[in-house]
Design a protein around this motif. Structure first.
Motif: not given
Length: 239
Positions: A181-182, A186-187, A191-193, A219-220
């Protein structure tokens, strides 16, 4: 022993074997390998062409959609992923149907800000909560323990942080993520950072997570977000 020959030599050997092979199952595996080698060589038009020649079943369509993403052909990739989902439905592969809906189809619709499509695909409380937040509505992500496990429990933690929870525990949760679930990983990283930076927390754990995500994210939004996060984390020219 792993094949150490350069990609071009591997491709030539594979094409020679394809011409000689008569077993349909073996030939199919070789054609799938051909797509991978062409992509690794950076020959995207050829890789896409080879992927189009695969059988239009769930596997073949998923491979084609993946290669289209790698070639930044997002609109067509989304259409092919949907075709793969419908084929998987016909095959009775419920787990693969869910994986396609919750993964590439949801994220590509989210990237387009198509909230109606996202809501249609959101079959988990955390996904419904995410759609509601992004579209301006209100909802709760629910208990992370009730999200059908990985990666939805971690995504529920992220949504809770968007709702005001402390994001300090997110890096620890991500350390156990693994390789699957790469795009969802990334989300959470991006978003966490951003949430952690806004809260004035130590960016060190996020820098390590950011650097650990080598390679392309399908992801675009990724190229723009990656540049933005490098600035936020102060990583300069380093990946």
């Amino acid at each position: 022993m792993r094949n150490q020959r350069p990609g071009g030599c591997q491709l030539l050997a594979l094409k020679n074997r394809l011409r000689q092979e008569t077993d349909p199952d073996v030939k199919l595996k070789l054609r799938q390998r051909e797509v991978k080698i062409l992509h690794e060589l950076g020959q995207m038009p050829q890789a896409i062409s080879a992927a189009r020649a695969l059988p239009p079943d769930g596997t073949g369509l998923s491979i084609l959609a993946d290669v289209l993403c790698r070639g930044s052909r997002w609109k067509e990739a989304e259409s092919v992923f949907e075709a793969a989902r419908r084929v998987r439905m016909d095959e009775g592969s419920e787990a693969r149907v869910k994986a396609l809906a919750r993964g590439p189809l949801f994220l590509l619709a989210e990237a387009r800000k198509d909230w109606a499509r996202c809501a249609e695909l959101a079959d988990l409380p955390v996904l419904a909560a995410r759609v509601a937040r992004l579209s301006g509505g209100e909802s709760e992500p629910g208990d992370p323990a009730g999200q059908e496990g990985f990666p939805w429990d971690t995504l529920a933690m992220l949504e809770a942080c968007h709702g005001g929870a402390d994001p300090e525990s997110l890096p620890l949760a991500l350390q156990a993520w693994g390789r699957g679930e790469r795009e969802w990983k990334w989300r959470v990283v991006f978003e966490g950072a951003i949430l952690s930076a806004a809260a004035g927390l130590n960016p060190g754990p996020w820098r390590r997570l950011f650097r650990s995500m080598d390679g392309v994210v399908l992801d675009p939004r990724w190229p723009t977000e990656r540049k933005a996060l490098k600035t936020v984390l102060g990583t300069g020219g380093r990946t």
